[in-house]
Scaffold this active site. Structure first.
Site, PDB file in Angstrom:
ATOM      1  N   GLU A 105       0.849  -1.202   0.000  1.00 56.24           N
ATOM      2  CA  GLU A 105       0.000   0.000   0.000  1.00 56.24           C
ATOM      3  C   GLU A 105       0.880   1.246   0.000  1.00 56.24           C
ATOM      4  O   GLU A 105       1.872   1.330   0.729  1.00 56.24           O
ATOM      5  CB  GLU A 105      -0.894   0.019   1.248  1.00 56.24           C
TER       6      GLU A 105
ATOM      7  N   TYR B  13      -6.686   7.022  -0.726  1.00 56.16           N
ATOM      8  CA  TYR B  13      -7.503   8.102  -1.256  1.00 56.16           C
ATOM      9  C   TYR B  13      -7.981   8.936  -0.073  1.00 56.16           C
ATOM     10  O   TYR B  13      -8.488   8.385   0.906  1.00 56.16           O
ATOM     11  CB  TYR B  13      -8.712   7.470  -1.959  1.00 56.16           C
TER      12      TYR B  13
ATOM     13  N   HIS C 130      -7.904   2.843  -3.884  1.00 52.31           N
ATOM     14  CA  HIS C 130      -8.810   3.034  -2.745  1.00 52.31           C
ATOM     15  C   HIS C 130      -9.819   4.111  -3.157  1.00 52.31           C
ATOM     16  O   HIS C 130      -9.452   5.080  -3.838  1.00 52.31           O
ATOM     17  CB  HIS C 130      -8.070   3.574  -1.514  1.00 52.31           C
TER      18      HIS C 130
ATOM     19  N   GLY D 247     -14.757   5.725   4.576  1.00 51.82           N
ATOM     20  CA  GLY D 247     -14.003   6.939   4.913  1.00 51.82           C
ATOM     21  C   GLY D 247     -14.386   7.432   6.297  1.00 51.82           C
ATOM     22  O   GLY D 247     -15.432   7.065   6.840  1.00 51.82           O
ATOM     23  N   ASP D 248     -13.507   8.247   6.869  1.00 51.69           N
ATOM     24  CA  ASP D 248     -13.732   8.775   8.220  1.00 51.69           C
ATOM     25  C   ASP D 248     -14.398  10.143   8.149  1.00 51.69           C
ATOM     26  O   ASP D 248     -14.299  10.838   7.137  1.00 51.69           O
ATOM     27  CB  ASP D 248     -12.386   8.885   8.958  1.00 51.69           C
TER      28      ASP D 248
ATOM     29  N   ASP E 212     -19.121  -6.065  13.512  1.00 47.20           N
ATOM     30  CA  ASP E 212     -18.012  -6.073  12.546  1.00 47.20           C
ATOM     31  C   ASP E 212     -18.153  -7.241  11.577  1.00 47.20           C
ATOM     32  O   ASP E 212     -17.919  -7.083  10.375  1.00 47.20           O
ATOM     33  CB  ASP E 212     -16.664  -6.172  13.277  1.00 47.20           C
TER      34      ASP E 212
ATOM     35  N   GLN F 213      -7.196  -3.872   8.778  1.00 48.56           N
ATOM     36  CA  GLN F 213      -6.530  -2.819   9.536  1.00 48.56           C
ATOM     37  C   GLN F 213      -5.296  -3.432  10.196  1.00 48.56           C
ATOM     38  O   GLN F 213      -5.265  -4.653  10.422  1.00 48.56           O
ATOM     39  CB  GLN F 213      -7.520  -2.338  10.616  1.00 48.56           C
TER      40      GLN F 213
HETATM   41  P1  FAD Z   1     -17.955   0.379   6.683  1.00 48.54           P
HETATM   42  O1  FAD Z   1     -17.656  -0.978   6.211  1.00 48.54           O
HETATM   43  O2  FAD Z   1     -19.103   1.065   6.054  1.00 48.54           O
HETATM   44  O3  FAD Z   1     -18.195   0.303   8.251  1.00 48.54           O
HETATM   45  C1  FAD Z   1     -17.219   0.530   9.197  1.00 48.54           C
HETATM   46  C2  FAD Z   1     -17.660   0.145  10.604  1.00 48.54           C
HETATM   47  O4  FAD Z   1     -18.625   1.021  11.061  1.00 48.54           O
HETATM   48  C3  FAD Z   1     -18.176  -1.256  10.713  1.00 48.54           C
HETATM   49  O5  FAD Z   1     -17.493  -1.927  11.737  1.00 48.54           O
HETATM   50  C4  FAD Z   1     -19.590  -1.117  11.074  1.00 48.54           C
HETATM   51  O6  FAD Z   1     -19.904  -2.055  12.054  1.00 48.54           O
HETATM   52  C5  FAD Z   1     -19.688   0.284  11.569  1.00 48.54           C
HETATM   53  N1  FAD Z   1     -20.887   0.897  11.036  1.00 48.54           N
HETATM   54  C6  FAD Z   1     -21.262   0.989   9.762  1.00 48.54           C
HETATM   55  N2  FAD Z   1     -22.437   1.620   9.654  1.00 48.54           N
HETATM   56  C7  FAD Z   1     -22.789   1.966  10.923  1.00 48.54           C
HETATM   57  C8  FAD Z   1     -23.880   2.648  11.478  1.00 48.54           C
HETATM   58  N3  FAD Z   1     -24.883   3.117  10.722  1.00 48.54           N
HETATM   59  N4  FAD Z   1     -23.890   2.834  12.802  1.00 48.54           N
HETATM   60  C9  FAD Z   1     -22.885   2.386  13.567  1.00 48.54           C
HETATM   61  N5  FAD Z   1     -21.830   1.712  13.100  1.00 48.54           N
HETATM   62  C10 FAD Z   1     -21.789   1.515  11.804  1.00 48.54           C
HETATM   63  N6  FAD Z   1      -9.665   5.847   4.819  1.00 48.54           N
HETATM   64  C11 FAD Z   1      -9.471   6.803   3.872  1.00 48.54           C
HETATM   65  O7  FAD Z   1      -9.985   7.917   4.020  1.00 48.54           O
HETATM   66  N7  FAD Z   1      -8.725   6.564   2.732  1.00 48.54           N
HETATM   67  C12 FAD Z   1      -8.149   5.359   2.495  1.00 48.54           C
HETATM   68  O8  FAD Z   1      -7.498   5.174   1.467  1.00 48.54           O
HETATM   69  C13 FAD Z   1      -8.314   4.321   3.474  1.00 48.54           C
HETATM   70  N8  FAD Z   1      -7.766   3.100   3.303  1.00 48.54           N
HETATM   71  C14 FAD Z   1      -7.983   2.115   4.223  1.00 48.54           C
HETATM   72  C15 FAD Z   1      -7.448   0.832   3.999  1.00 48.54           C
HETATM   73  C16 FAD Z   1      -7.666  -0.201   4.906  1.00 48.54           C
HETATM   74  C17 FAD Z   1      -7.089  -1.588   4.625  1.00 48.54           C
HETATM   75  C18 FAD Z   1      -8.421   0.046   6.095  1.00 48.54           C
HETATM   76  C19 FAD Z   1      -8.641  -1.052   7.102  1.00 48.54           C
HETATM   77  C20 FAD Z   1      -8.949   1.312   6.340  1.00 48.54           C
HETATM   78  C21 FAD Z   1      -8.755   2.359   5.417  1.00 48.54           C
HETATM   79  N9  FAD Z   1      -9.304   3.639   5.599  1.00 48.54           N
HETATM   80  C22 FAD Z   1      -9.104   4.613   4.657  1.00 48.54           C
HETATM   81  C23 FAD Z   1     -10.056   3.962   6.826  1.00 48.54           C
HETATM   82  C24 FAD Z   1     -11.592   3.763   6.664  1.00 48.54           C
HETATM   83  O9  FAD Z   1     -12.114   4.690   5.739  1.00 48.54           O
HETATM   84  C25 FAD Z   1     -12.220   3.969   8.044  1.00 48.54           C
HETATM   85  O10 FAD Z   1     -11.854   2.929   8.915  1.00 48.54           O
HETATM   86  C26 FAD Z   1     -13.720   4.193   8.089  1.00 48.54           C
HETATM   87  O11 FAD Z   1     -14.087   4.668   9.390  1.00 48.54           O
HETATM   88  C27 FAD Z   1     -14.565   2.939   7.873  1.00 48.54           C
HETATM   89  O12 FAD Z   1     -14.535   2.553   6.580  1.00 48.54           O
HETATM   90  P2  FAD Z   1     -15.164   1.115   6.154  1.00 48.54           P
HETATM   91  O13 FAD Z   1     -14.988   1.020   4.717  1.00 48.54           O
HETATM   92  O14 FAD Z   1     -14.653   0.048   7.011  1.00 48.54           O
HETATM   93  O15 FAD Z   1     -16.724   1.359   6.530  1.00 48.54           O
END
Ligand code: FAD
Length: 310
Positions: free
Chosen positions: A7, A39, A66, A97-98, A173, A191
């Protein structure tokens, strides 16, 4: 045979870009399964990410883009997905995304797409809406063309062995991961974590819950106590106190490097011995540490050209 992949993040200035392209040559030469490029949430790094991805398309290593969907409308997300597909990308890591820095608690930061699962569905839909067939040359018949069906996209998603910071339970999760596979994801990348048991326990639970896609463990060689602290703050993982103590006790950069490589190698070996299908290595845009870990695990024999010349 276990795989390995890397990555990168898009460079933030000209000096970082120069350094990245030096390391990229070494990473490409190691022939990983793919190289993914992060991204910025809300598209903040879109152009820079696409620049690195376009460069990777000219190499022998398949790039993975991403994409995050936080704060986007459907039409914005669709436009960006089309732009990436038009560039020739066929492999994505779909993420929610966060929240933007400074946003308040609650889900207001989310746009039309509420989760990564919805982004997975949208990528598949946009791909399917494109011309389903393209024309290919026929070898030996310069004026002839034949129809070929459009390429299928690979869609990876994130997984959290120790739980997403906002998740309420392990079940949530696992349900989220299962929902992402049901939406069309065909690969999961985790992660970072610090103990092989965290990954091995999680994959066992995921399999029992019905997840069938490959789950690649994310491994990061950590070479200083400061970086370890930053990673713990960013991910919400529990501080690995033994690693922190060893990094802090090491008196020179070389000694800290040795501690970080030793820890990442032991973790990688335990993961592979435990049945992990491969390793996804977080590079911090440098090749030395990840290639040292791969060589120590026996997954690659690539020699670092810079070190050879030294
Ligand atoms: P989701 O799969 O939609 O959900 C994440 C979590 O939130 C799940 O555990 C779920 O239980 C919980 N959840 C979902 N919906 C709800 C709800 N309505 N209420 C309560 N809980 C809920 N971020 C970036 O900005 N750019 C990147 O390039 C990037 N790359 C990453 C690469 C990897 C391998 C990993 C592990 C993370 C990366 N991230 C990146 C961070 C990621 O965007 C964050 O962790 C984000 O908060 C969650 O994204 P997700 O795709 O897991 O979300």
């Amino acid at each position: 045979m276990a795989t390995y992949s890397f990555e990168l993040y898009p460079p933030r200035n000209a000096a970082a870009e120069l350094a990245l392209y030096e390391s990229l040559g070494q990473l490409v030469a190691a022939a990983p399964e793919f190289i993914s490029v992060t991204y910025g949430a809300s598209g903040s790094s879109g152009e820079a990410s696409l620049g690195v991805l376009r460069h990777l398309l000219t190499t022998a290593v398949p790039p993975m883009a991403h994409l995050t969907c936080v704060g986007w409308t459907y039409s914005e997300a669709t436009r960006v997905i089309r732009e990436f597909l038009d560039a020739g990308l066929t492999s994505f890591l779909a993420l929610r995304g966060d929240p933007p820095v400074g946003s308040v608690e609650g889900d207001d930061f989310l746009g039309d797409l509420k989760s990564a699962g919805e982004l997975v569905q949208l990528i598949h839909r946009v791909q399917a809406e494109r011309v389903p067939f393209s024309q290919e040359s026929v070898p030996g018949f310069p004026s002839a063309k034949r129809l070929s069906s459009g390429k299928k996209v690979t869609i990876a998603v994130a997984a959290f062995p120790n739980g997403h910071p906002r998740s309420r339970s392990v079940e949530q999760d696992l349900d989220t991961l299962l929902a992402k596979e049901a939406a069309g994801a065909n690969l999961a990348i985790t992660q970072l974590f610090f103990h092989a048991e965290d990954y091995l326990r999680f994959t066992e639970q995921a399999r029992a819950a019905g997840v069938t896609m490959r789950i690649l463990p994310g491994v990061m060689p950590i070479l200083s106590p400061e970086r370890l602290q930053r990673m713990v703050d960013l991910t919400g993982e529990r501080m690995p106190v033994e690693l922190l103590a060893r990094l802090s006790a090491a008196e020179t950069p070389d000694a800290r490097y040795a501690v970080g490589i030793e820890h990442a190698t032991r973790l990688s070996n335990d993961l592979l011995d435990g049945g992990a299908p491969g390793l996804h290595l977080y590079t911090f845009n440098r090749h030395e540490a990840v290639l040292s870990v791969l060589r120590a695990t026996g997954l690659t024999t690539t020699i670092d050209a810079n070190k050879e010349q030294a």
